[in-house]
Design a protein around this motif. Sequence first.
Motif, short mmCIF file in Angstrom:
data_model
loop_
_atom_site.label_atom_id
_atom_site.label_comp_id
_atom_site.label_asym_id
_atom_site.label_seq_id
_atom_site.Cartn_x
_atom_site.Cartn_y
_atom_site.Cartn_z
N LYS A 177 0.86 -1.19 0.00
CA LYS A 177 0.00 0.00 0.00
C LYS A 177 0.89 1.23 0.00
O LYS A 177 1.72 1.41 0.89
CB LYS A 177 -0.91 0.01 1.24
CG LYS A 177 -1.86 1.19 1.29
CD LYS A 177 -2.96 1.08 0.26
CE LYS A 177 -3.79 2.33 0.15
NZ LYS A 177 -4.77 2.26 -0.91
N ASN A 178 0.68 2.06 -1.00
CA ASN A 178 1.43 3.33 -1.09
C ASN A 178 0.48 4.50 -0.88
O ASN A 178 -0.65 4.46 -1.35
CB ASN A 178 2.05 3.50 -2.48
CG ASN A 178 3.06 2.42 -2.81
OD1 ASN A 178 3.50 1.68 -1.93
ND2 ASN A 178 3.43 2.33 -4.07
N TYR A 179 0.97 5.51 -0.20
CA TYR A 179 0.27 6.80 -0.16
C TYR A 179 1.21 7.79 -0.84
O TYR A 179 2.14 8.28 -0.21
CB TYR A 179 0.01 7.25 1.28
CG TYR A 179 -0.95 6.34 2.02
CD1 TYR A 179 -2.29 6.33 1.68
CD2 TYR A 179 -0.51 5.53 3.05
CE1 TYR A 179 -3.18 5.51 2.36
CE2 TYR A 179 -1.39 4.71 3.73
CZ TYR A 179 -2.72 4.70 3.38
OH TYR A 179 -3.58 3.89 4.05
N GLY A 180 1.01 8.01 -2.10
CA GLY A 180 1.94 8.85 -2.86
C GLY A 180 3.29 8.14 -2.89
O GLY A 180 3.38 6.98 -3.27
N ALA A 203 3.35 2.45 2.97
CA ALA A 203 2.82 2.09 4.30
C ALA A 203 2.98 0.60 4.56
O ALA A 203 3.23 0.18 5.69
CB ALA A 203 1.36 2.50 4.40
N CYS A 204 2.79 -0.22 3.53
CA CYS A 204 3.00 -1.67 3.64
C CYS A 204 3.79 -2.12 2.42
O CYS A 204 3.43 -1.77 1.30
CB CYS A 204 1.66 -2.41 3.68
SG CYS A 204 0.88 -2.36 5.28
N ASP A 205 4.80 -2.89 2.66
CA ASP A 205 5.73 -3.21 1.57
C ASP A 205 5.77 -4.72 1.32
O ASP A 205 6.37 -5.47 2.09
CB ASP A 205 7.11 -2.66 1.95
CG ASP A 205 8.08 -2.68 0.79
OD1 ASP A 205 7.66 -2.99 -0.33
OD2 ASP A 205 9.27 -2.40 1.02
N ARG A 206 5.14 -5.15 0.28
CA ARG A 206 5.18 -6.55 -0.21
C ARG A 206 5.05 -7.57 0.93
O ARG A 206 5.92 -8.39 1.14
CB ARG A 206 6.45 -6.80 -1.00
CG ARG A 206 6.47 -6.10 -2.35
CD ARG A 206 7.84 -6.01 -2.92
NE ARG A 206 8.66 -5.14 -2.07
CZ ARG A 206 9.98 -5.13 -2.08
NH1 ARG A 206 10.64 -5.91 -2.86
NH2 ARG A 206 10.65 -4.31 -1.30
N ILE A 207 3.95 -7.51 1.64
CA ILE A 207 3.76 -8.44 2.76
C ILE A 207 3.11 -9.73 2.26
O ILE A 207 2.04 -9.70 1.66
CB ILE A 207 2.93 -7.77 3.88
CG1 ILE A 207 3.79 -6.67 4.50
CG2 ILE A 207 2.49 -8.78 4.94
CD1 ILE A 207 3.16 -5.87 5.56
N SER A 208 3.78 -10.82 2.51
CA SER A 208 3.24 -12.14 2.15
C SER A 208 3.11 -12.97 3.42
O SER A 208 4.07 -13.07 4.19
CB SER A 208 4.16 -12.84 1.16
OG SER A 208 4.13 -12.17 -0.07
N LEU A 209 1.93 -13.55 3.60
CA LEU A 209 1.65 -14.29 4.83
C LEU A 209 0.60 -15.35 4.55
O LEU A 209 -0.26 -15.15 3.69
CB LEU A 209 1.01 -13.35 5.85
CG LEU A 209 1.83 -12.66 6.93
CD1 LEU A 209 0.92 -11.74 7.71
CD2 LEU A 209 2.47 -13.67 7.87
N LEU A 238 -9.46 -0.74 2.91
CA LEU A 238 -8.49 -0.11 2.01
C LEU A 238 -8.15 -1.09 0.90
O LEU A 238 -8.01 -2.30 1.17
CB LEU A 238 -7.20 0.20 2.77
CG LEU A 238 -7.13 1.48 3.58
CD1 LEU A 238 -5.77 1.57 4.27
CD2 LEU A 238 -7.34 2.70 2.74
N GLU A 239 -8.02 -0.56 -0.29
CA GLU A 239 -7.64 -1.42 -1.41
C GLU A 239 -6.12 -1.43 -1.53
O GLU A 239 -5.50 -0.36 -1.55
CB GLU A 239 -8.27 -0.84 -2.69
CG GLU A 239 -8.29 -1.83 -3.81
CD GLU A 239 -8.91 -1.24 -5.07
OE1 GLU A 239 -8.66 -1.79 -6.13
OE2 GLU A 239 -9.61 -0.22 -4.97
N PRO A 240 -5.50 -2.61 -1.58
CA PRO A 240 -4.03 -2.62 -1.73
C PRO A 240 -3.62 -1.98 -3.05
O PRO A 240 -4.33 -2.10 -4.04
CB PRO A 240 -3.68 -4.11 -1.72
CG PRO A 240 -4.87 -4.83 -1.22
CD PRO A 240 -6.06 -3.98 -1.53
#
Lengths: 243, 291
Positions: B10-13, B17-23, B51-53
Amino acid sequence: MNVKKELYEAFSPPEPKRKEIFLNALPYPKLSFSQFVFSQIKYIRKRVWVASVLIVAAAVFTVCFMSLKAPSYIGLPAVWIISSLTPFLAMLTASEISRSNMYGMTELETACRFSLPQLTGARTLILGTVSFAVIAALTLLSGIFTPVGIANSAIYILTPFLLVNGISLAIFSRFKGKESGYISCVSALFVSVSGILLQGSQMKIPENICNNFCIALCIFGTVTIILTMKKITNGANYYGTHT
Amino acid sequence: MELTLDRVTKNYGSKIACDRISLTLTKGVYGLLGANGAGKTTLMRMMCGILEPTSGSISYDGIDVSREEYRDVLGYLPQDFGYYPEFTAQDFMMYIAALKGLPKAKAKVRTTELLELVSLKNEAKKKIKTFSGGMKQRLGIAQAMLNDPKILVLDEPTAGLDPKERVRFRNLISRMGADRIILLSTHIVSDIEHIADTILVMKSGQLIHSGSLDEIIEVIRGKVWECTVPQDVADMLTEKYPIINTRNAAEGVFLRLVCDKKPCENAVNTEATLEDLYLYYFSVEERTDNK
């Protein structure tokens, strides 16, 4: 001797084990969308219903009073008085549709099965039906009991309604809390009073110019409503800046 | 029962905020740890379809997060939630039950059960605006469980609860974790230590650790020291090493710190805790920022 009866009386049945868990695990029918829409009627605040009834009652009173006491004012002045009531219904309708944002419920509602867009759709459907009924009643009243005619009455009554609805929705989607209510109330009051003042003034505006101006305002109001509704139903708008 | 996050970003500009999270989450309780701004709430909001990724996907047994079927098995407690001012606790529960698609009869039964469970049965008819912070939080927990969710996401659920309520809540979550996926975030490290089967640590939008308490603590095992030293030595150690705890004692200054080797003569090696790890990670971050 009735063995079955004797056995029944001699032994008490064992207490059911894990009955609650078993009952909770049973699948149950979920609400359909139409049932959900009906379930939302009771969450529409009373003031919307009261205002709707009062507006129709006030319109009936205006027409009756003018017919009896001031027959010379039964034309356009009566229609403008009636149309000046609709901004308040528009404001209440908009505040009801935008309640989630005003009270910080959007996040919780978006994560539910019937999420925010469906909830907003349900509220819009209910309030749209109520508003349509009120506007239709006012239009028929003006169209039948005044010489203005149904088409012109519809334009004059719809204009302030759509305008204030659009403005109020935009205000409620942008601001939270009581402030948005006050700003919206001021806009409703402004539109309501300016209609009457304009009609009461000595300015003689030709009917076609007046009608075209009203139609333009109706289009502006409708476009604002559509754009704001899109914004309201897109929950992500509210959280775009948070981490 | 499997909740899969695949390279969720998830990017804001320009801010990530979240960077390539795999779980992959299966049955059990997962504790999400991280400092403010680490991306915990963003991750939870994406898992709840709020929120949409920007990229990546989230699905539960193949059902995408954006679908109604996904939300049907979801329970969510946001960090801050509002309420309509005229609502009583019961009205609020019935309203949320309708949004969750529960028929009226079932909603009434669940409302009574859950209000009793969170000790709000006697306050059911009271307006929420008269509730304390802890009562509101308990009501929030109750609403999240209305639909008996398979995925329960709780953002700071223990905020505002007193110690007794927290213990009750922890026991409840432990019980519920047996047959569902529970993800909770909190700043109260001891809550996660007590109930989470798996601990996830987030820092600057990235998932830096994932594992059981023992696996996570392994990183600083044997590196936590305690000592009581004079003030000038304490100042020197504070400059050099991440300090977990400091306290004035009769003989000098008591320090608990993280260090690869014995920091001073009288230092004693002690058992590492999750709180040590948490403070170690985030004090390292602060120290780096300050430099």
